[in-house]
Design a protein around this motif. Structure first.
Motif, PDB file in Angstrom:
ATOM      1  N   MET A  45      31.890   2.287 -12.875  1.00  0.00           N
ATOM      2  CA  MET A  45      32.404   2.328 -11.504  1.00  0.00           C
ATOM      3  C   MET A  45      32.867   0.943 -11.068  1.00  0.00           C
ATOM      4  O   MET A  45      33.952   0.791 -10.496  1.00  0.00           O
ATOM      5  N   GLU A  46      32.047  -0.055 -11.332  1.00  0.00           N
ATOM      6  CA  GLU A  46      32.403  -1.431 -10.969  1.00  0.00           C
ATOM      7  C   GLU A  46      33.684  -1.865 -11.669  1.00  0.00           C
ATOM      8  O   GLU A  46      34.614  -2.381 -11.024  1.00  0.00           O
ATOM      9  N   ALA A  85      22.434   5.907 -15.782  1.00  0.00           N
ATOM     10  CA  ALA A  85      22.723   5.269 -14.493  1.00  0.00           C
ATOM     11  C   ALA A  85      23.378   3.902 -14.643  1.00  0.00           C
ATOM     12  O   ALA A  85      24.365   3.601 -13.960  1.00  0.00           O
ATOM     13  N   ASP A  86      22.857   3.057 -15.512  1.00  0.00           N
ATOM     14  CA  ASP A  86      23.412   1.711 -15.665  1.00  0.00           C
ATOM     15  C   ASP A  86      24.845   1.736 -16.191  1.00  0.00           C
ATOM     16  O   ASP A  86      25.703   1.006 -15.702  1.00  0.00           O
ATOM     17  N   ASP A 123      24.702   0.091  -7.222  1.00  0.00           N
ATOM     18  CA  ASP A 123      23.288   0.269  -7.541  1.00  0.00           C
ATOM     19  C   ASP A 123      22.991   1.758  -7.511  1.00  0.00           C
ATOM     20  O   ASP A 123      23.039   2.387  -6.448  1.00  0.00           O
ATOM     21  N   VAL A 124      22.764   2.343  -8.689  1.00  0.00           N
ATOM     22  CA  VAL A 124      22.343   3.741  -8.746  1.00  0.00           C
ATOM     23  C   VAL A 124      20.842   3.758  -8.453  1.00  0.00           C
ATOM     24  O   VAL A 124      20.064   3.059  -9.116  1.00  0.00           O
ATOM     25  N   LEU A 125      20.456   4.517  -7.464  1.00  0.00           N
ATOM     26  CA  LEU A 125      19.064   4.574  -7.023  1.00  0.00           C
ATOM     27  C   LEU A 125      18.277   5.482  -7.967  1.00  0.00           C
ATOM     28  O   LEU A 125      18.080   6.669  -7.715  1.00  0.00           O
ATOM     29  N   THR A 137      30.139  13.258 -10.754  1.00  0.00           N
ATOM     30  CA  THR A 137      29.914  12.840 -12.132  1.00  0.00           C
ATOM     31  C   THR A 137      28.469  13.130 -12.526  1.00  0.00           C
ATOM     32  O   THR A 137      27.544  12.799 -11.778  1.00  0.00           O
ATOM     33  N   PRO A 138      28.235  13.737 -13.675  1.00  0.00           N
ATOM     34  CA  PRO A 138      26.854  13.939 -14.120  1.00  0.00           C
ATOM     35  C   PRO A 138      26.168  12.580 -14.345  1.00  0.00           C
ATOM     36  O   PRO A 138      26.745  11.687 -14.973  1.00  0.00           O
ATOM     37  N   VAL A 139      24.957  12.433 -13.816  1.00  0.00           N
ATOM     38  CA  VAL A 139      24.216  11.179 -13.963  1.00  0.00           C
ATOM     39  C   VAL A 139      22.739  11.486 -14.164  1.00  0.00           C
ATOM     40  O   VAL A 139      22.202  12.422 -13.590  1.00  0.00           O
TER      41      VAL A 139
END
Length: 114
Positions: free
Chosen positions: A40-41, A33-34, A56-58, A26-28
């Motif tokens: 996803m959650e 990110a949030d 948590d996206v780093l 997936t493009p991020v």
């Protein structure tokens, strides 16, 4: 027949497989990110027996990757996310975690509680 704990662990594995393989690629970007983490959650929490998912996206790692790129986004891989999940099946609670280990997104059991 598998035990209740074995079934709960299997359910956790199904959720991790779904989460990772549904969203890998997936493009991020730091600005998305949030919203991607929330999507996803929410998607995985829809599955049976899933009590909670925390993604948590780093963002710092993502920003470092993008600093060396001409693109404004990267493809999501395990090196950009950490995940914690709680699955409950017939009174057994399974806590799991995914994080990078030696360049591999390792998904593991943290605890199994009857």
């Amino acid at each position: 027949m598998p035990s209740t704990a074995e079934t709960a662990c299997f359910e956790a594995g199904i959720k991790f497989g779904s989460l990772y393989h549904q969203f890998a690629g997936t493009p991020v970007s730091p600005s998305s990110a949030d919203s991607l983490a929330t999507a996803m959650e929410d998607a995985i929490e829809n599955q049976p027996h899933c009590e909670s998912v925390e993604v948590d996206v780093l963002v710092d790692d993502l920003a470092s990757e993008l600093a060396e790129s001409t693109a404004d986004y990267a493809e999501l891989t395990g090196r950009f996310i950490e995940v914690e999940m709680l699955v409950e099946y017939e009174g057994t609670r399974v806590r799991t975690r995914m994080e990078m280990e030696d360049d591999y997104p390792m998904m593991r059991l943290v605890s199994v509680e009857d």
